[in-house]
Design an enzyme around this catalytic site. Structure first.
Site, PDB file in Angstrom:
ATOM      1  N   HIS A  82     -17.958 -13.032  16.829  1.00  0.00           N
ATOM      2  CA  HIS A  82     -17.893 -14.359  17.465  1.00  0.00           C
ATOM      3  C   HIS A  82     -17.148 -15.322  16.556  1.00  0.00           C
ATOM      4  O   HIS A  82     -17.401 -15.379  15.356  1.00  0.00           O
ATOM      5  CB  HIS A  82     -19.310 -14.897  17.717  1.00  0.00           C
ATOM      6  CG  HIS A  82     -19.308 -16.258  18.324  1.00  0.00           C
ATOM      7  ND1 HIS A  82     -19.133 -16.459  19.687  1.00  0.00           N
ATOM      8  CD2 HIS A  82     -19.431 -17.488  17.784  1.00  0.00           C
ATOM      9  CE1 HIS A  82     -19.155 -17.752  19.932  1.00  0.00           C
ATOM     10  NE2 HIS A  82     -19.336 -18.403  18.798  1.00  0.00           N
ATOM     11  N   SER A 183     -27.652 -22.072  19.878  1.00  0.00           N
ATOM     12  CA  SER A 183     -26.855 -21.809  21.084  1.00  0.00           C
ATOM     13  C   SER A 183     -26.030 -20.524  20.915  1.00  0.00           C
ATOM     14  O   SER A 183     -26.050 -19.625  21.769  1.00  0.00           O
ATOM     15  CB  SER A 183     -25.942 -23.019  21.333  1.00  0.00           C
ATOM     16  OG  SER A 183     -24.897 -22.710  22.202  1.00  0.00           O
ATOM     17  N   LYS A 187     -27.274 -16.457  22.536  1.00  0.00           N
ATOM     18  CA  LYS A 187     -26.396 -15.703  23.454  1.00  0.00           C
ATOM     19  C   LYS A 187     -26.018 -14.352  22.848  1.00  0.00           C
ATOM     20  O   LYS A 187     -26.030 -13.326  23.510  1.00  0.00           O
ATOM     21  CB  LYS A 187     -25.098 -16.492  23.703  1.00  0.00           C
ATOM     22  CG  LYS A 187     -25.266 -17.662  24.629  1.00  0.00           C
ATOM     23  CD  LYS A 187     -23.919 -18.261  24.984  1.00  0.00           C
ATOM     24  CE  LYS A 187     -23.247 -18.933  23.832  1.00  0.00           C
ATOM     25  NZ  LYS A 187     -23.065 -20.358  23.884  1.00  0.00           N
TER      26      LYS A 187
HETATM   27  N1  URA Z   1     -20.344 -22.702  20.844  1.00  0.00           N
HETATM   28  C1  URA Z   1     -21.518 -22.464  21.461  1.00  0.00           C
HETATM   29  O1  URA Z   1     -21.687 -21.429  22.092  1.00  0.00           O
HETATM   30  N2  URA Z   1     -22.485 -23.369  21.357  1.00  0.00           N
HETATM   31  C2  URA Z   1     -22.356 -24.519  20.673  1.00  0.00           C
HETATM   32  O2  URA Z   1     -23.287 -25.290  20.615  1.00  0.00           O
HETATM   33  C3  URA Z   1     -21.138 -24.766  20.043  1.00  0.00           C
HETATM   34  C4  URA Z   1     -20.135 -23.833  20.133  1.00  0.00           C
END
Ligand code: URA
Length: 434
Positions: A82, A183, A187
Site C-alpha cells: 500500500h 483507516s 482495510k
Molecule cells: N488513505 C486512506 O485509506 N485513509 C486515510 O485516512 C488516508 C489515506
C-alpha cells in the site's frame, strides 16, 4: 453506554475503552449514531489523539465491520502493498509482476485518484476491457493461478471506513494519524494478506509533508500490525518530485511497460526493485534482500516480469494488444512542449503542482464524480539533478482541452533551475520501519 458519554470522554482527554470504541463503530455503521455525533467524536480524536491501544481497538472494530476475506485456501504467504499516494506512483503495477514472476502471491485492493494524486485503479482502467471489479472467488482463483490480482476496494469490506472517511472529508478531520492509520490498516487487514508492505510518502506531493510526520504514521501502522500479529513493514519514501517521468493514466501504463522491459526511469526502477525485494523476503521466498534484488533484475532482463504483466492484464479482461503495442493507446489531440528559459541544473520539481497540472489537463479528478481523460497528463524530460540548457525540453503536456496556457506556465514554474550543481543524489527510501 451512550455516545454522548463517549464523546465527553474523548473531549476530556480520557482513554477510550475497547467496548466504547466498538459501540461507536457498530452504532455508526448501523445508522444508530448520527453523523453529527460521529463528527464530534472524530474532531475530539483529531484534537486529543489516541494512544496505541485505542488505535488498535479502533482498527480492529473497523476491520470486522464488514466482510473479512480469508485467503488461506491459496498456498503460501499472501502479500499486499500500500502506498499513501503521490504523483506518478505506478509502483504496484511494476512490482506486482516482478514478484509474481518469482512465485509471490500479491492480493491487492487499490483506490482511485483524487485531486493531485493518481490511483492504481484508474491507471488499470485505461487499458481497454480491464476489469477492476472481480468477485471474491475470481480474485482468489487468479491470485492462486498467476500470483497476482489487483482490484478496486470491495464494497463489502470495511463499511465503517467508507462512512467515516466520507465524513472526515467534509469535517476537517482527515489529517489525523490515529484516523489515517486505522483507516488504511483496517482495510488492508480485512482483505486477507499475511504480510503487508506500506510505502509512506513524505514531501510536497504527499499527504505527510515532513519526514517526521511520515515516520510517525509509518511507526503507528507497523505497531497496529504487531498488535494484531501481522507482518507489517513500512518504507518512508520521498515524494518531493514526481516518481518516474510519466503522470497521467495511459502515459503511466506506457512507463510501466518500459520499466518492466528494463527501460524505465532510474528512480521508479530502483524503488520497484527495492520494495519488491522486501516483499519477496516477507513472503519467505528469498533469505536475503540482496538475493531477491538479483532475482528481480534477472526476471526483468529475461522478460519474465513483462510476460507476467501481460498474463495479469489478460486474466482481468484487458486487451493485451495495447500492452504488446503501446502505440495503440489514444494520444491527446494537443501536445504542448515546455522549454527551459534558463541554463543550469534542476534542483526541484514541485510534485504537487505537477499533479494538479495533470488534473487540470484532464488527467485527474477534482471530485469523485469527474470523468478522467485517460490520454491526458505530463511527461517530464528532466528530473532533479539533470543539467539543462536554455530552450531545452523540460516536459511535454498531453491534453484534449484547448485552454492549457496557464497550465503550461505552472509546469514551467514547477522546475527550480539554478546555476550550481545539485549536491548529492539522496536515496528515495529514507528509512524502513519494522
Ligand atoms: N488513505 C486512506 O485509506 N485513509 C486515510 O485516512 C488516508 C489515506
Amino acid at each position: 453506554m451512550d455516545i454522548i458519554e463517549i464523546i465527553e470522554h474523548k473531549r476530556d482527554k480520557k482513554k477510550l475503552s475497547q467496548k466504547e470504541i466498538e459501540f461507536f463503530i457498530e452504532g455508526y455503521v448501523k445508522g444508530e449514531i448520527k453523523d453529527y455525533q460521529a463528527s464530534s467524536l472524530l474532531m475530539a480524536i483529531y484534537l486529543n489523539g489516541m494512544d496505541k491501544d485505542e488505535i488498535a481497538y479502533l482498527t480492529e472494530a473497523m476491520r470486522v465491520s464488514g466482510e473479512v476475506w480469508d485467503l488461506s485456501i491459496i498456498p503460501g504467504i499472501k502479500v499486499d502493498k500500500h502506498s499513501t499516494g503521490g504523483v506518478g506512483d505506478k509502483v504496484s503495477l511494476i512490482l506486482g509482476p516482478m514478484i509474481a514472476s518469482l512465485g509471490a502471491k500479491l492480493a491487492k485492493m487499490s483506490g482511485r485518484g483524487l485531486g493531485h494524486t493518481g490511483g492504481t485503479i484508474d491507471k488499470l482502467e485505461s487499458i481497454p476491457g480491464f476489469r477492476v471489479n472481480l468477485t471474491k472467488e475470481e480474485f482468489i482463483k487468479q491470485v492462486d493461478e498467476i500470483g497476482m490480482a489487483i482490484i478496486g476496494q470491495d464494497k463489502n469490506i470495511d463499511p465503517a471506513d467508507k462512512k467515516i472517511y466520507a465524513l472526515r472529508d467534509v469535517t476537517g478531520t482527515v489529517s489525523s494519524i490515529p484516523l489515517i492509520s486505522s483507516s488504511i490498516m483496517s482495510k488492508k487487514l480485512a482483505s486477507g494478506a499475511d504480510a503487508i508492505l506500506l510505502d509512506v510518502k513524505y514531501g510536497n506531493g504527499a499527504f505527510m509533508k515532513t519526514i517526521e510526520d511520515a515516520k510517525n504514521l509509518a511507526t503507528t501502522m507497523v505497531e497496529i500490525g504487531k498488535s494484531l500479529n501481522k507482518d507489517v513493514k513500512a518504507e518512508v519514501t520521498d515524494m518531493n518530485q514526481p516518481l518516474g517521468c510519466a503522470v497521467g493514466n495511459n502515459l503511466e501504463i506506457k512507463e510501466v511497460i518500459d520499466t518492466l522491459k528494463g527501460k524505465g526511469p532510474k528512480d521508479i526502477t530502483e524503488i520497484c526493485i527495492s520494495s519488491g525485494a522486501i516483499l519477496l523476503n516477507q513472503a519467505k521466498l528469498f533469505n536475503s534482500i540482496e538475493e531477491a534484488r538479483k532475482a528481480i533484475i534477472e526476471n526483468v532482463n529475461n522478460g519474465k516480469a513483462f510476460n507476467k504483466f501481460v498474463e495479469f492484464v489478460k486474466h482481468q479482461g484487458g486487451d493485451i494488444s495495447y500492452i504488446l503495442d503501446p502505440s495503440k493507446f489514444d494520444v491527446a489531440k494537443n501536445i504542448v512542449e515546455v522549454y527551459s528559459t534558463k541554463e543550469g541544473y534542476v534542483h526541484s520539481i514541485d510534485a504537487l503542482s505537477i499533479g494538479k497540472s495533470s488534473m487540470h489537463l484532464g488527467g485527474g479528478r477534482e471530485t469523485l464524480d469527474d470523468v478522467i481523460d485517460m490520454s491526458a497528463g505530463i511527461v517530464l524530460n528532466k528530473k532533479v539533478g539533470d543539467k539543462v540548457s536554455k530552450n531545452e525540453l523540460l516536459a511535454t503536456l498531453y491534453t484534449n482541452k484547448d485552454e492549457f496556457w496557464s497550465v503550461k506556465q505552472n509546469v514551467l514554474d514547477s522546475f527550480i533551475i539554478k546555476k550550481e550543481k545539485v549536491k548529492e543524489e539522496h536515496s528515495l527510501t529514507h528509512e524502513i520501519i519494522e
